[in-house]
Write a protein that holds these residues in place. Structure first.
Motif, mmCIF file in Angstrom:
data_model
loop_
_atom_site.group_PDB
_atom_site.id
_atom_site.type_symbol
_atom_site.label_atom_id
_atom_site.label_comp_id
_atom_site.label_asym_id
_atom_site.label_seq_id
_atom_site.Cartn_x
_atom_site.Cartn_y
_atom_site.Cartn_z
ATOM 1 N N ARG A 75 -7.175 0.895 -0.536
ATOM 2 C CA ARG A 75 -8.009 1.977 -0.008
ATOM 3 C C ARG A 75 -9.329 2.034 -0.792
ATOM 4 N N GLU B 65 -4.161 2.317 5.841
ATOM 5 C CA GLU B 65 -3.497 3.350 6.645
ATOM 6 C C GLU B 65 -2.113 2.861 7.103
ATOM 7 N N GLN B 68 0.138 2.743 4.107
ATOM 8 C CA GLN B 68 0.594 4.071 3.690
ATOM 9 C C GLN B 68 1.799 4.499 4.524
#
Lengths: 113, 113
Positions: A75, B65, B68
């Motif tokens: 990220r 994303e 995650q």
């Protein structure tokens, strides 16, 4: 490009070094070759899911913990790319051709429909 | 065993289905074969880091994303294993022998402190 295997490799190496263990110790505990573990840590080889689990077991960390750390590192890389100045990684904006006078034709780069 | 490729496959399929896109559309956008994407989604094939990035691009989601979501799904699996009933995976707790004398003690189900 931010790659999963690099983020995973960095995370696994970080975990091992925080535990002050050698490649030899961890590769032996995980039953993988030292060379293979070294390549995985350097992001040069994709670890199969089974071997990744074995390495996590050898490090006595949960797979989800390793993934969480790798996710955060990815990220951060994505945010760095988003924040980079245009020309580095961003979109290249081509200015319209200057009107040179003698040409009546517009050279237009119309977007594809 | 909780495996990364299964968590990733479930996540990628979920993303695609929420976007109401077909395997054909996404595999074409990612320039991978339909069969390959299908196997990745079912957790039957390990996607290389480059192909995982290409699939994320095709789905217009950040790799972090997807990771995650996969991390959270793996964490839930790990907790489920930890919380499994004794005899399945968990620790076996042997109760103390019951006091068999006709007892004056109340059998009380007192809540754990």
């Amino acid at each position: 490009m931010a790659l999963l295997r690099r983020a995973l490799g960095d995370t696994l190496r970080g975990q091992r070094q925080r535990q002050e263990r050698t490649l030899r110790e961890v590769s032996s505990a995980a039953r993988v070759s030292l060379g293979y573990l070294s390549e995985v840590e350097r992001g040069q080889k994709e670890a199969s899911s089974e071997l990744l689990s074995a390495i996590c077991d050898a490090l006595e960390v949960q797979l989800s913990e390793v993934l969480q750390e790798a996710t955060e590192s990815l990220r951060a890389s994505e945010l760095a790319v988003d924040a980079a100045p245009a020309g580095a990684f961003g979109k290249v904006v081509i200015p319209p051709p200057s009107d040179s006078g003698d040409s009546k034709r517009m050279v237009s780069a119309s977007p594809a429909a």
